[in-house]
Design an enzyme around this catalytic site. Structure first.
Site, PDB file in Angstrom:
ATOM      1  N   CYS A  76       0.845  -1.201   0.000  1.00  0.00           N
ATOM      2  CA  CYS A  76       0.000   0.000   0.000  1.00  0.00           C
ATOM      3  C   CYS A  76       0.881   1.252   0.000  1.00  0.00           C
ATOM      4  O   CYS A  76       1.586   1.498  -0.962  1.00  0.00           O
ATOM      5  CB  CYS A  76      -0.995  -0.028   1.160  1.00  0.00           C
ATOM      6  SG  CYS A  76      -2.329   1.189   0.954  1.00  0.00           S
ATOM      7  N   HIS A 177      -3.912  -4.841  -0.138  1.00  0.00           N
ATOM      8  CA  HIS A 177      -3.454  -5.386   1.144  1.00  0.00           C
ATOM      9  C   HIS A 177      -3.529  -6.908   1.107  1.00  0.00           C
ATOM     10  O   HIS A 177      -4.601  -7.473   1.324  1.00  0.00           O
ATOM     11  CB  HIS A 177      -4.325  -4.857   2.288  1.00  0.00           C
ATOM     12  CG  HIS A 177      -4.048  -3.436   2.639  1.00  0.00           C
ATOM     13  ND1 HIS A 177      -3.066  -3.065   3.539  1.00  0.00           N
ATOM     14  CD2 HIS A 177      -4.610  -2.282   2.195  1.00  0.00           C
ATOM     15  CE1 HIS A 177      -3.048  -1.749   3.639  1.00  0.00           C
ATOM     16  NE2 HIS A 177      -3.963  -1.249   2.840  1.00  0.00           N
ATOM     17  N   GLU A 179      -2.537  -8.955   3.253  1.00  0.00           N
ATOM     18  CA  GLU A 179      -2.874  -9.458   4.596  1.00  0.00           C
ATOM     19  C   GLU A 179      -4.368  -9.375   4.889  1.00  0.00           C
ATOM     20  O   GLU A 179      -4.849  -9.954   5.865  1.00  0.00           O
ATOM     21  CB  GLU A 179      -2.063  -8.694   5.658  1.00  0.00           C
ATOM     22  CG  GLU A 179      -2.510  -7.286   5.953  1.00  0.00           C
ATOM     23  CD  GLU A 179      -2.026  -6.218   4.983  1.00  0.00           C
ATOM     24  OE1 GLU A 179      -2.180  -5.026   5.299  1.00  0.00           O
ATOM     25  OE2 GLU A 179      -1.494  -6.561   3.901  1.00  0.00           O
TER      26      GLU A 179
END
EC number: 4.3.2.10
Length: 197
Positions: A76, A177, A179
């Site tokens: 990001c 993202h 994650e």
């Protein structure tokens, strides 16, 4: 083992939780000396690119990061830091990848920030190994990196086409993202951990 650059500009918890689910060992990097033990480096980031760059400069790690030969992944704002300049705060960044980070054009009739799931079109790259074509990843951002076929390894359309992922040598960046992108995002983190310098 992955070293996470800890400079006060990242959502570290989500990232470490995703790494733990994949049984990927990690540690925090707070200064230049702590870069050495790790085989891979992640630069996380949320928020303002100019502020993030200022925080990174305060760690004294900028020169060392730019000189790294091991695999590096910016996530990001961490990806945006790899570029030359951001319109956000008119900030000079690391200039590892000679691209511009720009604000979405609200005149395109899109909501800003770009938030939610979007389909990513990726090239044949080890970062996306065993990730099915047409996979969606989770985005939250108001600024994007201009599409450039030299460095682009994945693109996405939101108002206009822009880079969802870039690579220059051992430096990789993803705008989304991983994650927070479920199984596909965790697969990407695993692929990154398997890259060899």
């Amino acid at each position: 083992m992955i070293g996470i650059i800890n400079y006060g500009a990242g959502n570290i918890f989500s990232l470490t939780a995703a790494l733990e689910r994949q049984n990927i060992a990690y540690g925090m990097v707070n200064n230049e000396a702590e870069l050495e033990p790790y085989s891979h480096i992640i630069i996380p980031g949320v928020g303002h690119a100019g502020t993030a760059m200022h925080k990174l400069e305060q760690t004294g790690m900028v020169k060392a990061i730019k000189a790294l030969q091991k695999p590096v992944l910016g996530i990001c704002v961490g990806m945006q830091l790899l570029t030359a300049h951001s319109e956000e705060g008119d900030a000079k960044l690391l200039n590892i990848v000679p691209l511009e980070t720009k604000l979405f054009d609200k005149n395109l009739g899109i909501k800003i920030p770009h938030m939610g799931w979007n389909t990513v079109d990726f090239k044949n790259n080890l970062l996306f190994e065993n990730v099915p074509s047409g996979t969606q990843f989770y985005f939250v951002h108001s600024y994007f990196i201009e599409y450039n076929p030299i460095f682009d390894i994945a693109s996405v359309n939101y108002g206009n086409k822009f880079s969802a992922a870039i690579q220059k040598d051992n430096f990789f960046g993803v705008q989304f993202h991983p994650e927070k992108s479920g199984e596909a995002g965790e697969r990407l983190l695993k692929n990154f951990s398997n890259l060899r310098s």
